[in-house]
Design an enzyme around this catalytic site. Structure first.
Site, PDB file in Angstrom:
ATOM      1  N   GLY A  38     -33.721  -1.610  -7.256  1.00  0.00           N
ATOM      2  CA  GLY A  38     -33.945  -0.396  -8.035  1.00  0.00           C
ATOM      3  C   GLY A  38     -35.285  -0.416  -8.753  1.00  0.00           C
ATOM      4  N   ASP A  39     -35.667  -1.598  -9.237  1.00  0.00           N
ATOM      5  CA  ASP A  39     -36.965  -1.742  -9.906  1.00  0.00           C
ATOM      6  C   ASP A  39     -38.108  -1.549  -8.911  1.00  0.00           C
ATOM      7  OD1 ASP A  39     -35.224  -2.563 -11.926  1.00  0.00           O
ATOM      8  OD2 ASP A  39     -35.524  -4.678 -11.467  1.00  0.00           O
ATOM      9  N   SER A  75     -29.589   7.185  -7.999  1.00  0.00           N
ATOM     10  CA  SER A  75     -29.264   6.081  -7.098  1.00  0.00           C
ATOM     11  C   SER A  75     -27.788   6.124  -6.735  1.00  0.00           C
ATOM     12  CB  SER A  75     -29.596   4.749  -7.786  1.00  0.00           C
ATOM     13  OG  SER A  75     -29.164   3.668  -7.004  1.00  0.00           O
ATOM     14  N   LEU A  76     -27.499   6.107  -5.429  1.00  0.00           N
ATOM     15  CA  LEU A  76     -26.124   6.162  -4.938  1.00  0.00           C
ATOM     16  C   LEU A  76     -25.741   4.896  -4.176  1.00  0.00           C
ATOM     17  CD1 LEU A  76     -26.068   9.852  -3.658  1.00  0.00           C
ATOM     18  CD2 LEU A  76     -25.297   8.976  -5.868  1.00  0.00           C
ATOM     19  N   GLY A  77     -26.461   3.805  -4.401  1.00  0.00           N
ATOM     20  CA  GLY A  77     -26.157   2.545  -3.732  1.00  0.00           C
ATOM     21  C   GLY A  77     -26.313   2.652  -2.228  1.00  0.00           C
ATOM     22  N   ALA A  78     -25.273   2.234  -1.513  1.00  0.00           N
ATOM     23  CA  ALA A  78     -25.326   2.261  -0.048  1.00  0.00           C
ATOM     24  C   ALA A  78     -25.409   3.673   0.507  1.00  0.00           C
ATOM     25  CB  ALA A  78     -24.102   1.554   0.526  1.00  0.00           C
ATOM     26  N   ASP A  79     -25.086   4.666  -0.314  1.00  0.00           N
ATOM     27  CA  ASP A  79     -25.146   6.065   0.132  1.00  0.00           C
ATOM     28  C   ASP A  79     -26.527   6.693  -0.089  1.00  0.00           C
ATOM     29  OD1 ASP A  79     -22.503   6.150   1.011  1.00  0.00           O
ATOM     30  OD2 ASP A  79     -21.762   6.567  -1.007  1.00  0.00           O
ATOM     31  N   GLY A  80     -27.509   5.889  -0.489  1.00  0.00           N
ATOM     32  CA  GLY A  80     -28.872   6.380  -0.603  1.00  0.00           C
ATOM     33  C   GLY A  80     -29.199   6.923  -1.971  1.00  0.00           C
TER      34      GLY A  80
END
Length: 313
Positions: free
Chosen positions: A252-253, A221-226
């Site tokens: 994320g869940d 998981s890269l947050g806003a970066d996908g």
């Protein structure tokens, strides 16, 4: 059927307030949303929203444990919990008008080794009927860092795919049991592999290294970066469409639950990542933790980009 295991379930309360939090002042709550919480229960609701059958398991105890079951009944999520002596915990998420989310997470009350052994027996029984099992979140006090690894091993003993979504020592120990999928962030991936993960190319190499240890799907998981995924079909990057976030908690869940559905439906790797990321993005548009509109997810799926990353990139 998909089974989600939430050892440290909670009553999650979302408090919406009219003004930003000010320390030392009375905060007036304009709306309260109660849900059966914990990473695995958010994942269970995502599975149900995707149209697949699900059973949620874990520990539940006391009056809060009874409320936990009632809330899952309200959500239409079947459950099979181990009853424990300790009270189920509560967690609070404060949502202010700026879009800031502030969480207060209680620790789980202690459980005994006998209660944990009962959960392992329950998980093995449920796994025999499941297509995929997810093991999600933290564990209550009284259990060691190898608790999630023991649950993963129990599922693997029944020859079923298992997704592990946890963090810290639980994740470090859990990967030793070689779950089918893990979902670390970049910092966690760096800790797990001992490799720097400061840019995309480093994340890709670290994800490939972790996949090479025997974990089939490594989704970072890269947050806003996908997200980046290393798997037997190659390495992929997923980019979610831009949205105005309402409540990011549980996204994320949701990705984990939707990815389990994709595995159950035998989707290809790129298709599975696209499907899961679209559901996670849709969850960000809902004020309730771990819920989303399937029609919105399907529309977002058409705007979610998944690209193969070639060797050497």
């Amino acid at each position: 059927m998909i089974v989600t295991v939430t050892p440290n379930a909670s009553i999650d309360k979302a408090y919406r307030i009219a003004a930003p939090v000010a320390a030392g002042e009375v905060q007036r709550v304009t709306e309260v949303i109660d849900v059966a919480g914990g990473k695995g229960l958010n994942a269970a609701r995502a599975v149900a929203a995707c149209g697949s059958s699900v059973v949620a398991s874990g520990f539940a105890g006391g009056h809060a444990g009874a409320l936990l079951r009632d809330l899952l009944d309200r959500d239409g999520v079947p459950h099979d919990f181990v009853e424990v002596a300790g009270e189920t915990r509560s967690c609070i998420n404060v949502l202010d008008p700026s879009g800031t989310s502030t969480e207060f997470l209680e620790p789980g009350r202690p459980v005994t080794e006998t209660e944990f052994e009962e959960l392992l027996v329950r998980v093995r029984r449920l796994a025999r009927k499941a297509a995929v099992v997810t093991v999600d979140g933290s564990v209550p006090a009284g259990l060691g860092a190898n608790a999630c690894a023991r649950i993963v091993s129990a599922v693997k003993a029944e020859d079923r795919p298992v997704i592990l979504d946890t963090s810290g020592p639980l994740l470090e120990e859990g990967i030793r049991a070689l779950p089918t999928m893990v979902k670390p962030n970049a910092d966690e991936l760096a800790q797990l592999t001992g490799r720097p993960c400061d840019d995309l190319s480093q994340v890709v190499e670290a994800a490939r290294a972790l996949h090479g240890t025997g974990i089939e799907f490594v989704v970072v998981s890269l947050g806003a970066d996908g997200a980046v995924m290393a798997c037997p079909e190659g390495t992929f990057r997923g980019i979610a469409p831009s949205i105005d976030v309402v409540n990011p908690v549980g996204s994320g869940d949701t990705l984990v639950g939707a990815f389990a559905v994709a595995m159950e439906r035998s989707m290809g790797a790129a298709q599975a990542l696209e499907f899961a990321m679209a559901a996670a993005t849709a969850n960000c548009l809902s004020p309730a933790t771990g819920n989303f509109d399937p029609a919105v997810a399907e529309e977002l799926r058409g705007r979610t980009v998944v690209e193969r990353i070639a060797d050497g990139e």
